[in-house]
Design a protein around this motif. Structure first.
Motif, PDB file in Angstrom:
ATOM      1  N   LEU A 148       0.829  -1.193   0.000  1.00 16.90           N
ATOM      2  CA  LEU A 148       0.000   0.000   0.000  1.00 16.90           C
ATOM      3  C   LEU A 148       0.869   1.250   0.000  1.00 16.90           C
ATOM      4  CD1 LEU A 148      -1.416  -2.269   2.088  1.00 16.90           C
ATOM      5  CD2 LEU A 148      -3.224  -0.571   1.964  1.00 16.90           C
ATOM      6  N   GLU A 149       0.316   2.309  -0.556  1.00 16.91           N
ATOM      7  CA  GLU A 149       1.025   3.579  -0.600  1.00 16.91           C
ATOM      8  C   GLU A 149       0.136   4.661  -0.035  1.00 16.91           C
ATOM      9  OE1 GLU A 149       4.102   4.761  -3.739  1.00 16.91           O
ATOM     10  OE2 GLU A 149       2.249   5.687  -4.435  1.00 16.91           O
ATOM     11  N   SER A 150       0.660   5.414   0.925  1.00 16.76           N
ATOM     12  CA  SER A 150      -0.116   6.489   1.528  1.00 16.76           C
ATOM     13  C   SER A 150      -0.295   7.618   0.528  1.00 16.76           C
ATOM     14  CB  SER A 150       0.582   7.012   2.787  1.00 16.76           C
ATOM     15  OG  SER A 150      -0.083   8.158   3.278  1.00 16.76           O
ATOM     16  N   MET A 151      -1.475   8.216   0.527  1.00 12.41           N
ATOM     17  CA  MET A 151      -1.742   9.345  -0.351  1.00 12.41           C
ATOM     18  C   MET A 151      -1.210  10.640   0.262  1.00 12.41           C
ATOM     19  SD  MET A 151      -3.398   7.645  -2.699  1.00 12.41           S
ATOM     20  CE  MET A 151      -4.506   8.648  -3.694  1.00 12.41           C
ATOM     21  N   GLU A 152      -0.667  10.544   1.473  1.00 15.42           N
ATOM     22  CA  GLU A 152      -0.184  11.725   2.171  1.00 15.42           C
ATOM     23  C   GLU A 152       1.315  11.581   2.435  1.00 15.42           C
ATOM     24  OE1 GLU A 152      -2.697  12.442   5.584  1.00 15.42           O
ATOM     25  OE2 GLU A 152      -4.303  11.356   4.601  1.00 15.42           O
ATOM     26  N   GLY A 153       1.955  12.687   2.775  1.00 16.75           N
ATOM     27  CA  GLY A 153       3.363  12.663   3.106  1.00 16.75           C
ATOM     28  C   GLY A 153       3.628  11.882   4.381  1.00 16.75           C
ATOM     29  N   CYS A 154       4.800  11.284   4.487  1.00 20.02           N
ATOM     30  CA  CYS A 154       5.108  10.459   5.650  1.00 20.02           C
ATOM     31  C   CYS A 154       6.621  10.342   5.790  1.00 20.02           C
ATOM     32  CB  CYS A 154       4.479   9.082   5.481  1.00 20.02           C
ATOM     33  SG  CYS A 154       4.795   7.951   6.847  1.00 20.02           S
ATOM     34  N   SER A 155       7.116  10.409   7.029  1.00 20.75           N
ATOM     35  CA  SER A 155       8.547  10.249   7.278  1.00 20.75           C
ATOM     36  C   SER A 155       8.971   8.808   7.022  1.00 20.75           C
ATOM     37  CB  SER A 155       8.872  10.631   8.728  1.00 20.75           C
ATOM     38  OG  SER A 155       8.505  11.968   8.992  1.00 20.75           O
ATOM     39  N   ASP A 156      10.218   8.636   6.618  1.00 19.12           N
ATOM     40  CA  ASP A 156      10.744   7.282   6.424  1.00 19.12           C
ATOM     41  C   ASP A 156      10.927   6.590   7.770  1.00 19.12           C
ATOM     42  OD1 ASP A 156      10.826   7.510   3.686  1.00 19.12           O
ATOM     43  OD2 ASP A 156      12.898   8.234   3.645  1.00 19.12           O
ATOM     44  N   ILE A 157      10.562   5.330   7.805  1.00 19.22           N
ATOM     45  CA  ILE A 157      10.750   4.513   9.006  1.00 19.22           C
ATOM     46  C   ILE A 157      11.849   3.479   8.764  1.00 19.22           C
ATOM     47  CG2 ILE A 157       9.650   2.820  10.527  1.00 19.22           C
ATOM     48  CD1 ILE A 157       6.994   4.277  10.015  1.00 19.22           C
ATOM     49  N   GLY A 158      11.855   2.928   7.576  1.00 20.63           N
ATOM     50  CA  GLY A 158      12.862   1.928   7.236  1.00 20.63           C
ATOM     51  C   GLY A 158      12.500   0.547   7.755  1.00 20.63           C
ATOM     52  N   ARG A 159      13.265  -0.430   7.316  1.00 19.57           N
ATOM     53  CA  ARG A 159      13.039  -1.810   7.725  1.00 19.57           C
ATOM     54  C   ARG A 159      13.801  -2.116   9.009  1.00 19.57           C
ATOM     55  NH1 ARG A 159      11.333  -5.000   3.101  1.00 19.57           N
ATOM     56  NH2 ARG A 159      11.176  -3.647   1.276  1.00 19.57           N
ATOM     57  N   LEU A 160      13.443  -3.208   9.644  1.00 18.48           N
ATOM     58  CA  LEU A 160      14.107  -3.650  10.859  1.00 18.48           C
ATOM     59  C   LEU A 160      15.533  -4.086  10.538  1.00 18.48           C
ATOM     60  CD1 LEU A 160      11.225  -5.825  12.382  1.00 18.48           C
ATOM     61  CD2 LEU A 160      11.871  -3.498  13.049  1.00 18.48           C
ATOM     62  N   ALA A 161      16.436  -3.793  11.435  1.00 18.35           N
ATOM     63  CA  ALA A 161      17.829  -4.208  11.230  1.00 18.35           C
ATOM     64  C   ALA A 161      17.939  -5.727  11.216  1.00 18.35           C
ATOM     65  CB  ALA A 161      18.711  -3.612  12.335  1.00 18.35           C
ATOM     66  N   ASN A 162      17.080  -6.391  11.991  1.00 18.46           N
ATOM     67  CA  ASN A 162      17.092  -7.849  12.058  1.00 18.46           C
ATOM     68  C   ASN A 162      15.689  -8.363  11.716  1.00 18.46           C
ATOM     69  OD1 ASN A 162      19.874  -8.227  13.086  1.00 18.46           O
ATOM     70  ND2 ASN A 162      19.063  -7.109  14.867  1.00 18.46           N
ATOM     71  N   PRO A 163      15.489  -8.788  10.482  1.00 17.24           N
ATOM     72  CA  PRO A 163      14.151  -9.281  10.080  1.00 17.24           C
ATOM     73  C   PRO A 163      13.722 -10.476  10.927  1.00 17.24           C
ATOM     74  CG  PRO A 163      15.562  -8.926   8.175  1.00 17.24           C
ATOM     75  CD  PRO A 163      16.439  -8.798   9.372  1.00 17.24           C
ATOM     76  N   ARG A 164      12.412 -10.613  11.052  1.00 17.12           N
ATOM     77  CA  ARG A 164      11.857 -11.752  11.794  1.00 17.12           C
ATOM     78  C   ARG A 164      11.778 -12.983  10.877  1.00 17.12           C
ATOM     79  NH1 ARG A 164       8.899  -7.326  13.746  1.00 17.12           N
ATOM     80  NH2 ARG A 164       9.082  -7.121  16.027  1.00 17.12           N
ATOM     81  N   GLN A 165      11.951 -14.129  11.501  1.00 22.52           N
ATOM     82  CA  GLN A 165      11.797 -15.367  10.729  1.00 22.52           C
ATOM     83  C   GLN A 165      10.332 -15.682  10.482  1.00 22.52           C
ATOM     84  OE1 GLN A 165      13.995 -18.574  12.479  1.00 22.52           O
ATOM     85  NE2 GLN A 165      15.983 -17.621  12.087  1.00 22.52           N
ATOM     86  N   SER A 166       9.457 -15.143  11.332  1.00 24.06           N
ATOM     87  CA  SER A 166       8.037 -15.432  11.182  1.00 24.06           C
ATOM     88  C   SER A 166       7.209 -14.202  11.539  1.00 24.06           C
ATOM     89  CB  SER A 166       7.631 -16.606  12.078  1.00 24.06           C
ATOM     90  OG  SER A 166       6.253 -16.865  11.953  1.00 24.06           O
TER      91      SER A 166
END
Length: 223
Positions: free
Chosen positions: A135-153
């Motif tokens: 999904l893409e927000s129709m409004e402006g939004c600050s970057d959050i980024g992905r987790l440094a350590n992805p979850r396995q589940s």
């Protein structure tokens, strides 16, 4: 000003066409869907992939046919999308990264749910796995980024967000998007005529529900 012809990439039984924006991708999807010679049509954020049967039409002829069909997308752009309401539980038990995401956005954890529910979102595309919605927000939004350590589940129904883009997991899978809530709706049901709950171009509005409502969500109310 003349609109440049789109770039077309041709494979044995697929065509990929680059388009300038999501409105034109959705317009192309609507036009091409009316032709049964296309066996599958997959819209992306700025491109569309079309499958054909090479026993019935050559790749070159398929490319020419597709190019002619989408030669004028201006009248189709801006078509009215359908709106889907997605209930979301923002309880901390289902939102392990709400504090992280709120800090990145510069808001409090307590206001994250109302902030998120106020965002107008559009389904940019489906991918990664059946029914998984980007999904893409129709409004402006600050970057959050992905987790440094992805979850396995990551549990199905989890709402991930990296900034202007967010997603809804359709099945249990690995994932690195910060999770801020979970919907009780089933994103993909192969038994239904239309297995995926969401489609590219849909407008999505999130609606906060309690943990009790999530735990007792009646399956028969799913749309």
């Amino acid at each position: 000003m003349a609109v440049p012809r789109p770039t077309i990439h041709i494979c044995d039984d697929w065509i990929s066409i680059n388009l300038p924006d999501m409105d034109r991708v959705l317009a192309a999807r609507n036009i091409l869907s009316a032709d049964v010679r296309w066996t599958e049509i997959v819209p992306g954020i700025d491109s569309i992939a079309i499958q054909f049967d090479p026993a019935l039409v050559s790749p070159a002829d398929a490319a020419s046919m597709a190019s002619d069909q989408i030669s004028d997308l201006t009248q189709m752009a801006g078509m009215s999308p359908s709106t889907k309401v997605i209930p979301v539980c923002y309880d901390a038990a289902l939102a392990p990264d709400s504090e992280y995401a709120a800090k990145k956005l510069g808001i409090t954890t307590e206001t994250l749910s109302s902030w998120h529910a106020a965002q107008i979102q559009r389904v940019a595309m489906l991918g990664f796995m059946p029914g998984f919605a980007y999904l893409e927000s129709m409004e402006g939004c600050s970057d959050i980024g992905r987790l440094a350590n992805p979850r396995q589940s990551v549990a199905p129904g989890s709402i991930g967000i990296i900034g202007r883009q967010s997603c809804i997991y359709s099945f249990d899978s690995p994932g690195g998007w910060p999770i801020i809530g979970r919907t009780p709706l089933r994103l993909f049901d192969p038994a239904k005529d239309q297995p995926a709950l969401l489609s590219a171009g849909d407008t999505v509005r999130f609606e906060a529900i309690s943990k009790d409502a999530f735990d007792h969500w009646p399956q028969e109310t799913e749309q």
